[in-house]
Design an enzyme around this catalytic site. Structure first.
Site, PDB file in Angstrom:
ATOM      1  N   ASN A   1      -7.655  14.120  22.175  1.00  0.00           N
ATOM      2  CA  ASN A   1      -7.073  15.417  21.776  1.00  0.00           C
ATOM      3  C   ASN A   1      -8.064  16.262  20.963  1.00  0.00           C
ATOM      4  O   ASN A   1      -7.673  17.052  20.128  1.00  0.00           O
ATOM      5  CB  ASN A   1      -5.732  15.231  21.064  1.00  0.00           C
TER       6      ASN A   1
ATOM      7  N   GLU B   1     -10.415  10.757   3.552  1.00  0.00           N
ATOM      8  CA  GLU B   1     -11.140  10.809   4.827  1.00  0.00           C
ATOM      9  C   GLU B   1     -12.554  11.364   4.644  1.00  0.00           C
ATOM     10  O   GLU B   1     -13.507  10.859   5.235  1.00  0.00           O
ATOM     11  CB  GLU B   1     -10.337  11.629   5.847  1.00  0.00           C
TER      12      GLU B   1
ATOM     13  N   LYS C   1     -13.748  15.064  17.899  1.00  0.00           N
ATOM     14  CA  LYS C   1     -13.782  13.724  18.504  1.00  0.00           C
ATOM     15  C   LYS C   1     -14.814  13.668  19.641  1.00  0.00           C
ATOM     16  O   LYS C   1     -15.317  14.713  20.087  1.00  0.00           O
ATOM     17  CB  LYS C   1     -12.383  13.378  19.002  1.00  0.00           C
TER      18      LYS C   1
ATOM     19  N   PHE D   1      -0.987   2.360  19.675  1.00  0.00           N
ATOM     20  CA  PHE D   1      -2.139   3.117  20.158  1.00  0.00           C
ATOM     21  C   PHE D   1      -3.399   2.885  19.325  1.00  0.00           C
ATOM     22  O   PHE D   1      -4.444   3.461  19.612  1.00  0.00           O
ATOM     23  CB  PHE D   1      -1.809   4.623  20.207  1.00  0.00           C
TER      24      PHE D   1
ATOM     25  N   ARG E   1      -4.457  22.656  10.210  1.00  0.00           N
ATOM     26  CA  ARG E   1      -3.504  21.953  11.089  1.00  0.00           C
ATOM     27  C   ARG E   1      -2.870  22.927  12.085  1.00  0.00           C
ATOM     28  O   ARG E   1      -2.654  22.591  13.242  1.00  0.00           O
ATOM     29  CB  ARG E   1      -2.415  21.260  10.257  1.00  0.00           C
TER      30      ARG E   1
ATOM     31  N   HIS F   1      -9.497  16.038  15.052  1.00  0.00           N
ATOM     32  CA  HIS F   1      -8.601  15.438  14.056  1.00  0.00           C
ATOM     33  C   HIS F   1      -8.720  16.243  12.765  1.00  0.00           C
ATOM     34  O   HIS F   1      -9.804  16.708  12.437  1.00  0.00           O
ATOM     35  CB  HIS F   1      -9.019  13.980  13.790  1.00  0.00           C
TER      36      HIS F   1
ATOM     37  N   TYR G   1      -8.586   5.593  10.274  1.00  0.00           N
ATOM     38  CA  TYR G   1      -7.245   5.579  10.855  1.00  0.00           C
ATOM     39  C   TYR G   1      -6.387   4.445  10.294  1.00  0.00           C
ATOM     40  O   TYR G   1      -5.488   3.958  10.982  1.00  0.00           O
ATOM     41  CB  TYR G   1      -7.352   5.476  12.380  1.00  0.00           C
TER      42      TYR G   1
ATOM     43  N   THR H   1      -0.193  17.386  17.780  1.00  0.00           N
ATOM     44  CA  THR H   1      -0.997  16.197  18.096  1.00  0.00           C
ATOM     45  C   THR H   1      -1.147  16.004  19.603  1.00  0.00           C
ATOM     46  O   THR H   1      -2.228  15.677  20.088  1.00  0.00           O
ATOM     47  CB  THR H   1      -0.349  14.946  17.470  1.00  0.00           C
TER      48      THR H   1
ATOM     49  N   ARG I   1      -6.092  22.468  20.432  1.00  0.00           N
ATOM     50  CA  ARG I   1      -5.588  21.480  21.393  1.00  0.00           C
ATOM     51  C   ARG I   1      -4.815  22.149  22.523  1.00  0.00           C
ATOM     52  O   ARG I   1      -4.864  21.717  23.677  1.00  0.00           O
ATOM     53  CB  ARG I   1      -4.701  20.467  20.676  1.00  0.00           C
TER      54      ARG I   1
HETATM   55  P1  CMP Z   1      -5.284  12.327  15.257  1.00  0.00           P
HETATM   56  O1  CMP Z   1      -4.937  13.622  14.630  1.00  0.00           O
HETATM   57  O2  CMP Z   1      -6.711  11.950  15.346  1.00  0.00           O
HETATM   58  O3  CMP Z   1      -4.501  11.158  14.469  1.00  0.00           O
HETATM   59  C1  CMP Z   1      -4.200   9.926  15.076  1.00  0.00           C
HETATM   60  C2  CMP Z   1      -4.454   9.931  16.537  1.00  0.00           C
HETATM   61  O4  CMP Z   1      -3.822   8.907  17.289  1.00  0.00           O
HETATM   62  C3  CMP Z   1      -3.895  11.211  17.129  1.00  0.00           C
HETATM   63  O5  CMP Z   1      -4.683  12.305  16.732  1.00  0.00           O
HETATM   64  C4  CMP Z   1      -3.926  10.897  18.619  1.00  0.00           C
HETATM   65  O6  CMP Z   1      -5.185  11.161  19.198  1.00  0.00           O
HETATM   66  C5  CMP Z   1      -3.766   9.366  18.648  1.00  0.00           C
HETATM   67  N1  CMP Z   1      -2.514   8.923  19.247  1.00  0.00           N
HETATM   68  C6  CMP Z   1      -2.414   8.213  20.365  1.00  0.00           C
HETATM   69  N2  CMP Z   1      -1.138   7.953  20.654  1.00  0.00           N
HETATM   70  C7  CMP Z   1      -0.391   8.516  19.683  1.00  0.00           C
HETATM   71  C8  CMP Z   1       1.006   8.608  19.451  1.00  0.00           C
HETATM   72  N3  CMP Z   1       1.901   8.035  20.259  1.00  0.00           N
HETATM   73  N4  CMP Z   1       1.420   9.293  18.366  1.00  0.00           N
HETATM   74  C9  CMP Z   1       0.515   9.863  17.518  1.00  0.00           C
HETATM   75  N5  CMP Z   1      -0.834   9.798  17.714  1.00  0.00           N
HETATM   76  C10 CMP Z   1      -1.280   9.146  18.798  1.00  0.00           C
END
Ligand code: CMP
Length: 150
Positions: A114, A128, A11, A59, A87, A117, A51, A93, A104
């Site tokens: 974070n 994706e 990211k 969010f 993963r 992804h 997404y 996450t 992370r």
């Molecule tokens: P990512 O793996 O990119 O997938 C979706 C992204 O949404 C996640 O990482 C986070 O960066 C973001 N995000 C923000 N708020 C939330 C939340 N409450 N729960 C899950 N993902 C979130």
């Protein structure tokens, strides 16, 4: 053991913080293979497609705005059980909850920022990667280390 391909994206915060090399290095050192790689500055439309499963969540707008704020590094990673292995390498996450030793867990604190992804299933990985790569940008090649046992 199934050889799988998964989609990974560093990211904008990972790029800004100079973590591209560190992240790719961790993926490679694990034994996984990079089969496609590019830097992309996403527009809103492509970010929303990436997404799409989060559309409507509280969010979503912040997430789209963040991933379009600067360039990202997209890649396709291949290896045994690549989806679940990647993963686990990247961790939970929420970086505050991610175990030390994960990407992370070692580098982040913020849920939106974070760092990285990764797709959560083979089907999702196919979807994706198709947002970033055409079929002829995914390479099939053998590394000499592919014959080694990890
Ligand atoms: P990512 O793996 O990119 O997938 C979706 C992204 O949404 C996640 O990482 C986070 O960066 C973001 N995000 C923000 N708020 C939330 C939340 N409450 N729960 C899950 N993902 C979130």
């Amino acid at each position: 053991m199934a050889i799988q391909r998964t989609f990974v994206m560093i990211k904008p915060d990972g790029v800004q913080r100079g973590l591209i090399g560190e992240i790719i290095s961790r993926i490679e050192r694990k034994g996984l293979k990079v089969v496609a790689l590019k830097m992309v500055w996403l527009d809103k439309e492509r970010a929303e497609r990436l997404y799409d499963i989060h559309k409507g969540k509280h969010f979503f707008d912040e997430l789209v705005s963040f991933v379009t704020s600067g360039p990202v590094v997209a890649m396709v990673i291949e290896g045994e059980e690549a989806v679940s292995v990647v993963r686990r390498l990247i961790g939970a996450t929420n970086p505050r909850e991610a175990s030390p030793g994960t990407i992370r867990g070692d580098f982040g604190l913020n849920l939106t920022k974070n760092i990285i992804h990764a797709a959560d299933s083979v089907e999702r990985a196919k979807y994706e990667m198709s947002i970033f790569f055409s079929d002829d940008e995914l390479y099939e090649y053998e590394r000499c280390s592919d014959r080694m046992v990890y």
